[in-house]
Design a protein around this motif. Structure first.
Motif, PDB file in Angstrom:
ATOM      1  N   ARG A 134      51.564  46.388  45.434  1.00  0.00           N
ATOM      2  CA  ARG A 134      51.260  45.410  44.386  1.00  0.00           C
ATOM      3  C   ARG A 134      50.181  45.947  43.440  1.00  0.00           C
ATOM      4  O   ARG A 134      50.254  45.757  42.222  1.00  0.00           O
ATOM      5  N   LEU A 135      49.177  46.616  43.994  1.00  0.00           N
ATOM      6  CA  LEU A 135      48.138  47.186  43.145  1.00  0.00           C
ATOM      7  C   LEU A 135      48.711  48.258  42.225  1.00  0.00           C
ATOM      8  O   LEU A 135      48.379  48.317  41.031  1.00  0.00           O
ATOM      9  N   ALA A 136      49.576  49.123  42.756  1.00  0.00           N
ATOM     10  CA  ALA A 136      50.171  50.171  41.936  1.00  0.00           C
ATOM     11  C   ALA A 136      50.957  49.584  40.772  1.00  0.00           C
ATOM     12  O   ALA A 136      50.888  50.073  39.626  1.00  0.00           O
ATOM     13  N   ASP A 137      51.708  48.538  41.035  1.00  0.00           N
ATOM     14  CA  ASP A 137      52.463  47.859  39.982  1.00  0.00           C
ATOM     15  C   ASP A 137      51.513  47.269  38.937  1.00  0.00           C
ATOM     16  O   ASP A 137      51.715  47.385  37.725  1.00  0.00           O
ATOM     17  N   ALA A 138      50.432  46.641  39.409  1.00  0.00           N
ATOM     18  CA  ALA A 138      49.498  45.975  38.499  1.00  0.00           C
ATOM     19  C   ALA A 138      48.744  46.967  37.627  1.00  0.00           C
ATOM     20  O   ALA A 138      48.515  46.703  36.435  1.00  0.00           O
ATOM     21  N   PHE A 139      48.349  48.122  38.180  1.00  0.00           N
ATOM     22  CA  PHE A 139      47.602  49.088  37.371  1.00  0.00           C
ATOM     23  C   PHE A 139      48.407  49.537  36.157  1.00  0.00           C
ATOM     24  O   PHE A 139      47.872  49.672  35.050  1.00  0.00           O
ATOM     25  N   GLN A 140      49.687  49.765  36.364  1.00  0.00           N
ATOM     26  CA  GLN A 140      50.523  50.159  35.231  1.00  0.00           C
ATOM     27  C   GLN A 140      50.648  49.029  34.212  1.00  0.00           C
ATOM     28  O   GLN A 140      50.608  49.257  33.000  1.00  0.00           O
TER      29      GLN A 140
END
Length: 531
Positions: free
Chosen positions: A441-447
Motif C-alpha cells: 500500500r505504501l509503494a502504491d501511495a508514494f507513486q
C-alpha cells in the motif's frame, strides 16, 4: 475606535511587520500615527496558486487600548483540603484534567510513571547516543507525555469536543506566544514545550494539587462495580472520587492490567508505516512553486497527503501523519527490543530536513492471525512489527531505512542519504520489515503522491522505519454522554490512550470534559458550573 479588516496579502505584506502596518492602515483609511495600534488576529497561507497569498484578519485601534489577545496568567483557587480526584498520566489530557478539577473546587492527585521534563532529558540522550531505552522514561513516558517532545502542533478538527480557544488561552497563560491564537495551523516547538509543561505543573502544585513522578500504577481498587482507587508500584493505595485514566497510547501494561482485572476493553484499528525524510528545500519548492528557496518571509512548508489504495481486493487509506517541517526524527521506543520512530520540530522549524509519517490503515480484519488475543489483537500485532524492525536495524536503535524509489522498485539501496535521525540508519529491504499489506500500500501511495506533488517521489528521500504509534491499538469504551466507562463506575477513560483523542489540543479538551463529567456525577458540581 476599533476597525476590523479582512485582507489578502503577499508574504512580505503579511510577515514583515512594517509592511503589514502600512498596508493595513491604508486599507482602513487611517493615517499612520504612533497612537494607532495594528495587530493580526487570524492568519492562513493559501499556496494553491502560483502566487502565494496570505489571508489575514486584523484589528486597528485608534485612541483605544487594545488589550491582549489572551490573559497572561490564570488564578486558581487553593484545593489542598478538598476531596481527591485521581488522574493517571501527566500528558496533555492529564494536566488539563487536573487544572479543570481545580477550577471546579477539587484536588487532583496526578500519577506519572516517568520523570519531570528536566530529568527526562538525560534518558532521551541515552536513547540517542547509547541506544539504551528506559521503559519508564523516554519520548513517550514522562511529564507532558509524548506531546512534550514533539512538534507541538495545536491544530485539531475536534471542534465539537470542547472549547479550542480556551485551551489556547491556557497555553498562552503558561508561556506560549500569542501567535498560537493567530496562526491557522499553530505550533509551539519541541524546544519551548518543556518550559510550558513545567509551568502547567507549577499551577497545579501552587493550587494544592499533587503530582507524583516515577510512580507507576500497578493495580486498581475495585469494589461493588466501582473503581475506588489505585495501587502504585510501591504498594501504596490511594482512593478518590473517581479515576481519570489518561495514560497515552503506549502504556501497554495498563491495557494488560485492565484485561487481567476483567475491565472491558476493545481492539481498535490504528495506522502503521514509516517516516519519510526529504530536504526541507525540496518540500518548499513543491509546496510554494518556487525554483530555489522559499524566500525570507514564508515559513517552512508542510504538506498533507492521502490516497486510497487497493490491495488484494481491499481498499485502505494511506496518509501523511504528524508532518514536521524543518524537524528531526527521534527514537520513540518504550521498551528494549523494539524500534519505533517519531518526528518533531523546534519552534523555528529551521532544520535542513522535512519528515512525515506515511502510514496505512490497519483494520482488525487485516490481522486475522491475531484475533486469538482478543481485545489486545492490534497491540500484539503492533509489538511484533516493532520487534521485527528492531532486529532489521541490528538490535539497537539504529533504524532500518531505504530510498523511496528503490523501495517501490524493489531494489536495494547501495547508499543512504544524510539524516536527522541521531542513532543512525541501516540500509535494508523495507518490504521485508513491513507487513506485506502495508508495504504494498505504501509503494502504491508514494507513486500517487508523486503525481499529486511533482518531485515528491524521488530517490533523494528515504523511508525510515517504523512509525507505529499513530494512535492507541486499544479502546477503553465509555458512555457517549457521560464519558464514564461502560461497566466500571467512577472510571473515566481519557485522551489518546483510551482511543478518544489525537493530539495535544484534542487530548487537553478530552481531559477537561472527563473532569467535568466525573464531578458532575460524583462531586458537588452543578451542570451549569461544569459547562
Amino acid at each position: 475606535m476599533k476597525k476590523t479588516l479582512s485582507l489578502q496579502l503577499s508574504p512580505q505584506e503579511a510577515f514583515d511587520q512594517d509592511t503589514f502596518r502600512r498596508v493595513s492602515l491604508k486599507k482602513a483609511g487611517i493615517q499612520n500615527d504612533p497612537q494607532v495600534f495594528v495587530r493580526q488576529t487570524r492568519r492562513s497561507i493559501d499556496a494553491r496558486g502560483r502566487q502565494i497569498k496570505v489571508n489575514v484578519d486584523a484589528e486597528v485601534f485608534v485612541n483605544e487600548n487594545p488589550g491582549s489577545l489572551a490573559p497572561k496568567h490564570r488564578d486558581y483557587q487553593n484545593v489542598a483540603n478538598s476531596e481527591n480526584v485521581l488522574i493517571v498520566g501527566a500528558g496533555p489530557a492529564g494536566l488539563f484534567a487536573a487544572l479543570r478539577v481545580i477550577e471546579l473546587g477539587y484536588k487532583p492527585i496526578v500519577f506519572e510513571r516517568g520523570k519531570d521534563v528536566r530529568a527526562r532529558r538525560r534518558d532521551l540522550a541515552k536513547i540517542n547516543k547509547e541506544h539504551i531505552v528506559n521503559p519508564e522514561s523516554n519520548y513517550c513516558f514522562g511529564e507532558g507525555g509524548a506531546g512534550t517532545y514533539s512538534d507541538g502542533k495545536l491544530y485539531t478538527r475536534s471542534k465539537k469536543r470542547g472549547n479550542i480557544r480556551r485551551i489556547m488561552e491556557i497555553l498562552v497563560a503558561h508561556g506560549a506566544t500569542e501567535e498560537i491564537l493567530v496562526d491557522a495551523h499553530p505550533h509551539i516547538g519541541t524546544n519551548k514545550l518543556p518550559q510550558l509543561v513545567a509551568q502547567l505543573r507549577e499551577s497545579i502544585l501552587q493550587a494544592g494539587g499533587e503530582i507524583h513522578f516515577e510512580t507507576r500504577i500497578d493495580d486498581l481498587i475495585i469494589a461493588d462495580g466501582e473503581l475506588k482507587g489505585v495501587v502504585t508500584q510501591s504498594g501504596e493505595k490511594v482512593k478518590g472520587l473517581g479515576v481519570i485514566l489518561a495514560t497515552g497510547h503506549s502504556s501497554r501494561d495498563i491495557f494488560h492490567l485492565l484485561q487481567n482485572r476483567k475491565v472491558l476493553i476493545e481492539a481498535k484499528p490504528f495506522a502503521l508505516g514509516v517516516r519519510i525524510e526529504h530536504s526541507q528545500t525540496l518540500i518548499d519548492q513543491i509546496q510554494y512553486h518556487c525554483s530555489t528557496d522559499r524566500g525570507p518571509y514564508l515559513p517552512p512548508s508542510a504538506y498533507s497527503l492521502v490516497h486510497q489504495t487497493h490491495y488484494k481486493g481491499v481498499q485502505r487509506g494511506v496518509f501523511s501523519f504528524c508532518m514536521c517541517p524543518g524537524g528531526f526524527i527521534v527514537p520513540a521506543a518504550t521498551a528494549p527490543g523494539e524500534l519505533v520512530v517519531n518526528g518533531m520540530s523546534p519552534s523555528r522549524r529551521d532544520g535542513k530536513y522535512a519528515n512525515s509519517g506515511i502510514v496505512a490503515s490497519v483494520e482488525l480484519e487485516d490481522i486475522p492471525s491475531y484475533h486469538k488475543y482478543g481485545a489486545l489483537a492490534a497491540l500484539y500485532f503492533q509489538a511484533d512489527v516493532e520487534k521485527k524492525a528492531w532486529q532489521a536495524g541490528g538490535e539497537t536503535q539504529v533504524a532500518p531505512a531505504q530510498r523511496m524509489v528503490d523501495f517501490v522498485e524493489k531494489r536495494e539501496s547501495s547508499t543512504l542519504l544524510p539524516t536527522s535521525y541521531q542513532p543512525g540508519l541501516k540500509a535494508v529491504n523495507m518490504m521485508e520489515v513491513l507487513p506485506d499489506f502495508i508495504g504494498h500500500r505504501l509503494a502504491d501511495a508514494f507513486q500517487a503522491f508523486g503525481q499529486k506533488k511533482k518531485g515528491y517521489y524521488t530517490n533523494e528521500s528515504q523511508l525510515i522505519g517504523l512509525e507505529s504509534r499513530t494512535s492507541s491499538p486499544v479502546r477503553i469504551p465509555r458512555d457517549r454522554e457521560s464519558f464514564e466507562h461502560l461497566e466500571l463506575k467512577r472510571l473515566y477513560p481519557c485522551g489518546e490512550g483510551a482511543g478518544y483523542a489525537g493530539g495535544i489540543v484534542s487530548a487537553a479538551m478530552d481531559g477537561e470534559r472527563c473532569a467535568e463529567y466525573l464531578l458532575l456525577k460524583y462531586g458537588n458540581v452543578a451542570a451549569e458550573e461544569a459547562n
